[in-house]
Design a protein around this motif. Structure first.
Motif, mmCIF file in Angstrom:
data_model
loop_
_atom_site.group_PDB
_atom_site.id
_atom_site.type_symbol
_atom_site.label_atom_id
_atom_site.label_comp_id
_atom_site.label_asym_id
_atom_site.label_seq_id
_atom_site.Cartn_x
_atom_site.Cartn_y
_atom_site.Cartn_z
ATOM 1 N N LYS A 199 -10.798 8.751 20.291
ATOM 2 C CA LYS A 199 -11.143 7.425 20.782
ATOM 3 C C LYS A 199 -10.810 6.400 19.715
ATOM 4 O O LYS A 199 -11.252 6.518 18.569
ATOM 5 C CB LYS A 199 -12.633 7.361 21.120
ATOM 6 N N PRO A 200 -9.998 5.382 20.047
ATOM 7 C CA PRO A 200 -9.631 4.382 19.035
ATOM 8 C C PRO A 200 -10.867 3.685 18.466
ATOM 9 O O PRO A 200 -11.818 3.376 19.185
ATOM 10 C CB PRO A 200 -8.751 3.399 19.803
ATOM 11 N N ILE A 201 -10.844 3.452 17.150
ATOM 12 C CA ILE A 201 -11.855 2.664 16.475
ATOM 13 C C ILE A 201 -11.303 1.253 16.327
ATOM 14 O O ILE A 201 -10.095 1.052 16.180
ATOM 15 C CB ILE A 201 -12.189 3.258 15.093
ATOM 16 N N GLU A 202 -12.177 0.266 16.358
ATOM 17 C CA GLU A 202 -11.702 -1.103 16.159
ATOM 18 C C GLU A 202 -10.913 -1.199 14.867
ATOM 19 O O GLU A 202 -11.147 -0.448 13.912
ATOM 20 C CB GLU A 202 -12.883 -2.066 16.137
ATOM 21 N N ASP A 203 -9.947 -2.109 14.853
ATOM 22 C CA ASP A 203 -9.080 -2.242 13.688
ATOM 23 C C ASP A 203 -9.898 -2.318 12.406
ATOM 24 O O ASP A 203 -10.927 -2.989 12.339
ATOM 25 C CB ASP A 203 -8.217 -3.488 13.811
ATOM 26 N N ASP A 204 -9.443 -1.601 11.389
ATOM 27 C CA ASP A 204 -10.142 -1.518 10.107
ATOM 28 C C ASP A 204 -9.356 -2.337 9.087
ATOM 29 O O ASP A 204 -8.231 -1.976 8.723
ATOM 30 C CB ASP A 204 -10.235 -0.055 9.675
ATOM 31 N N PHE A 205 -9.913 -3.437 8.633
ATOM 32 C CA PHE A 205 -9.223 -4.344 7.721
ATOM 33 C C PHE A 205 -9.622 -4.052 6.276
ATOM 34 O O PHE A 205 -10.772 -3.738 5.978
ATOM 35 C CB PHE A 205 -9.549 -5.794 8.055
ATOM 36 N N ARG A 206 -8.648 -4.173 5.383
ATOM 37 C CA ARG A 206 -8.893 -4.026 3.956
ATOM 38 C C ARG A 206 -8.252 -5.194 3.214
ATOM 39 O O ARG A 206 -7.132 -5.613 3.528
ATOM 40 C CB ARG A 206 -8.303 -2.710 3.422
ATOM 41 N N ILE A 207 -8.969 -5.727 2.218
ATOM 42 C CA ILE A 207 -8.455 -6.788 1.356
ATOM 43 C C ILE A 207 -8.121 -6.155 0.019
ATOM 44 O O ILE A 207 -8.999 -5.599 -0.654
ATOM 45 C CB ILE A 207 -9.487 -7.917 1.169
ATOM 46 N N ILE A 208 -6.865 -6.198 -0.355
ATOM 47 C CA ILE A 208 -6.410 -5.564 -1.594
ATOM 48 C C ILE A 208 -6.106 -6.636 -2.630
ATOM 49 O O ILE A 208 -5.351 -7.584 -2.373
ATOM 50 C CB ILE A 208 -5.158 -4.701 -1.336
ATOM 51 N N CYS A 209 -6.704 -6.479 -3.795
ATOM 52 C CA CYS A 209 -6.456 -7.364 -4.930
ATOM 53 C C CYS A 209 -5.703 -6.596 -6.009
ATOM 54 O O CYS A 209 -6.087 -5.466 -6.348
ATOM 55 C CB CYS A 209 -7.772 -7.899 -5.493
ATOM 56 N N GLU A 210 -4.638 -7.189 -6.528
ATOM 57 C CA GLU A 210 -3.898 -6.595 -7.642
ATOM 58 C C GLU A 210 -3.895 -7.577 -8.812
ATOM 59 O O GLU A 210 -3.597 -8.762 -8.639
ATOM 60 C CB GLU A 210 -2.470 -6.276 -7.227
ATOM 61 N N ILE A 211 -4.243 -7.057 -9.971
ATOM 62 C CA ILE A 211 -4.262 -7.854 -11.195
ATOM 63 C C ILE A 211 -3.228 -7.285 -12.154
ATOM 64 O O ILE A 211 -3.268 -6.096 -12.484
ATOM 65 C CB ILE A 211 -5.653 -7.857 -11.842
ATOM 66 N N GLU A 212 -2.303 -8.132 -12.591
ATOM 67 C CA GLU A 212 -1.239 -7.718 -13.506
ATOM 68 C C GLU A 212 -1.441 -8.380 -14.861
ATOM 69 O O GLU A 212 -1.784 -9.567 -14.944
ATOM 70 C CB GLU A 212 0.128 -8.100 -12.938
ATOM 71 N N THR A 213 -1.222 -7.603 -15.923
ATOM 72 C CA THR A 213 -1.375 -8.130 -17.277
ATOM 73 C C THR A 213 -0.013 -8.370 -17.922
ATOM 74 O O THR A 213 1.023 -7.913 -17.433
ATOM 75 C CB THR A 213 -2.170 -7.155 -18.170
ATOM 76 N N ASP A 214 -0.049 -9.070 -19.042
ATOM 77 C CA ASP A 214 1.191 -9.331 -19.768
ATOM 78 C C ASP A 214 1.757 -8.076 -20.409
ATOM 79 O O ASP A 214 2.897 -8.082 -20.886
ATOM 80 C CB ASP A 214 0.970 -10.424 -20.819
ATOM 81 N N GLU A 215 1.005 -6.992 -20.434
ATOM 82 C CA GLU A 215 1.498 -5.714 -20.957
ATOM 83 C C GLU A 215 2.041 -4.809 -19.854
ATOM 84 O O GLU A 215 2.427 -3.663 -20.117
ATOM 85 C CB GLU A 215 0.386 -5.003 -21.726
ATOM 86 N N GLY A 216 2.034 -5.306 -18.622
ATOM 87 C CA GLY A 216 2.631 -4.549 -17.538
ATOM 88 C C GLY A 216 1.691 -3.653 -16.756
ATOM 89 O O GLY A 216 2.125 -2.968 -15.824
ATOM 90 N N HIS A 217 0.415 -3.654 -17.093
ATOM 91 C CA HIS A 217 -0.550 -2.865 -16.333
ATOM 92 C C HIS A 217 -0.919 -3.608 -15.051
ATOM 93 O O HIS A 217 -1.101 -4.836 -15.059
ATOM 94 C CB HIS A 217 -1.818 -2.618 -17.155
ATOM 95 N N VAL A 218 -1.021 -2.870 -13.949
ATOM 96 C CA VAL A 218 -1.421 -3.448 -12.676
ATOM 97 C C VAL A 218 -2.634 -2.678 -12.152
ATOM 98 O O VAL A 218 -2.564 -1.466 -11.936
ATOM 99 C CB VAL A 218 -0.286 -3.398 -11.630
ATOM 100 N N GLY A 219 -3.724 -3.401 -11.984
ATOM 101 C CA GLY A 219 -4.947 -2.795 -11.460
ATOM 102 C C GLY A 219 -5.150 -3.166 -10.006
ATOM 103 O O GLY A 219 -4.796 -4.268 -9.576
#
Length: 364
Positions: free
Chosen positions: A22-42
């Motif tokens: 049985k379909p479930i109502e659409d499941d929304f996700r908010i994704i945040c990405e943080i990038e640093t000057d050293e190239g790391h992405v969280g």
């Protein structure tokens, strides 16, 4: 190390109730990405509610405020963000969701920069978390509840949670609990969750009806998880009570403690302000000698706090969230015989599937 960029996007995932498809109502996700000057992405995430509003908070207010800051300076960052989410210090709803996905991304960045998992940064009590499965959806008939329970037990799970307050009536819900307990036997942990749907008298009534079935806990039994009513209920039932998935920040847990209302702490870092706030809750749980678990479909964002703290007990596997993570991540962590290993990679240890993110992106 400095924060160079903060990005946010909204994604829609399609899920279904297992077994009956049985379909479930659409499941929304908010994704945040943080990038640093050293190239790391969280990467961090918030879930489900008022998704465009949460994304706007991150994009227009929280993200710009932390550009140029060192992501490791969590207290300084939160001191800067607190007046933006509430100038008088209130901790509520959509603002906390925005803060949550930013904060989780910060923890992911810090882990990647230091080559540690989030669980290690929280204390490293274990490199795994034992799990329970939220499976007993209201859409299931009793025969489906029993069949699905047996399928999960066949996969090595020994801890199950089902819903009450399903709209079928208290007596019908109690009968469903009784039927599952009879089918699975006494060796299987069985918990119930009302999703804050019941009035105080209803919650106590069904608690009395299901007490004979060895219920491990009754989660979010009351509307708004009212602290006074929850404290009164706890005095009148032998079933342990748990709460915290939706508004589980430290002030809320303090209120429950002051009313002697709660047995099990269940914070969710996607809703309460992030892992920084969950850490405060975890320390409070240790001070009051309470077990620390999680609920509310926290998935990989919550399994780390259960593993990180020595009083961590059980992480939740929600069959809806599990479907989202199978789509969202490349090789997501999976339970083996009821236990989830913390991914070896640093931070939260997961990699976004960029192709899926393109397909699920909500542009407006």
């Amino acid at each position: 190390m400095q924060i160079k960029d903060v990005r946010v996007s909204v994604h829609r995932f399609k899920n279904s109730v297992p077994l009956i498809n049985k379909p479930i109502e659409d499941d929304f996700r908010i994704i945040c990405e943080i990038e640093t000057d050293e190239g790391h992405v969280g990467v961090g995430m918030a879930s489900r509610f008022l998704w465009h509003g949460v994304a706007a908070i991150v994009e227009k207010h929280l993200g710009p405020a932390i550009i140029g800051m060192d992501p490791r300076d969590l207290e300084k960052i939160h001191a800067r963000l607190q007046p933006l989410i509430s100038e008088r210090g209130a901790m509520t709803g959509i603002n906390l969701a925005g803060l949550s996905c930013v904060d989780l991304a910060l923890w992911d960045v810090i882990g990647k920069a230091s080559n540690q998992t989030v669980a290690q940064m929280l204390g490293g009590a274990k490199d795994y978390a034992d799990a329970y499965v939220t499976y007993g959806f209201g859409a299931f008939e009793t025969e489906h509840l029993i069949e699905m329970a047996r399928i999960l037990i066949g996969k090595g799970h020994t801890r199950l949670k089902m819903l009450v307050g399903t709209g079928r009536g208290l007596v019908a819900d109690a009968r469903r609990v009784a039927a599952v307990r009879e089918a699975v036997g006494e060796d299987i942990l069985l918990a119930v969750d009302a999703n804050e749907s019941l009035r105080a008298e209803e919650a106590l009534r069904i608690a009395k009806m299901i007490e004979p079935y060895n219920i491990a806990w009754f989660e979010d039994p009351l509307q708004r998880v009212d602290a006074r009513d929850l404290g009164n209920m706890r005095k009148r039932t032998s079933i342990p009570l748990s709460a915290g998935q939706m508004d589980g920040h430290s002030l809320r847990f303090r209120e429950w403690i002051e009313h002697d209302a709660i047995d099990i702490f269940m914070p969710n870092s996607m809703y309460n302000g992030g892992m920084t706030e969950t850490r405060r809750v975890a320390h409070l749980s240790q001070i009051y000698n309470k077990p620390l678990s999680d609920a509310g479909g926290g998935g990989v964002w919550c399994v780390h706090h259960v593993a990180g703290f020595r009083n961590g007990t059980l992480a939740e596997i929600h069959l809806g969230t599990e479907q989202v993570e199978e789509q969202m991540f490349v090789d997501p962590p999976r339970a083996v015989n009821g236990r989830i290993a913390i991914p070896a990679a640093p931070g939260f240890g997961v990699t976004l599937d960029r192709d899926v993110l393109k397909e699920t992106l909500v542009s407006a």
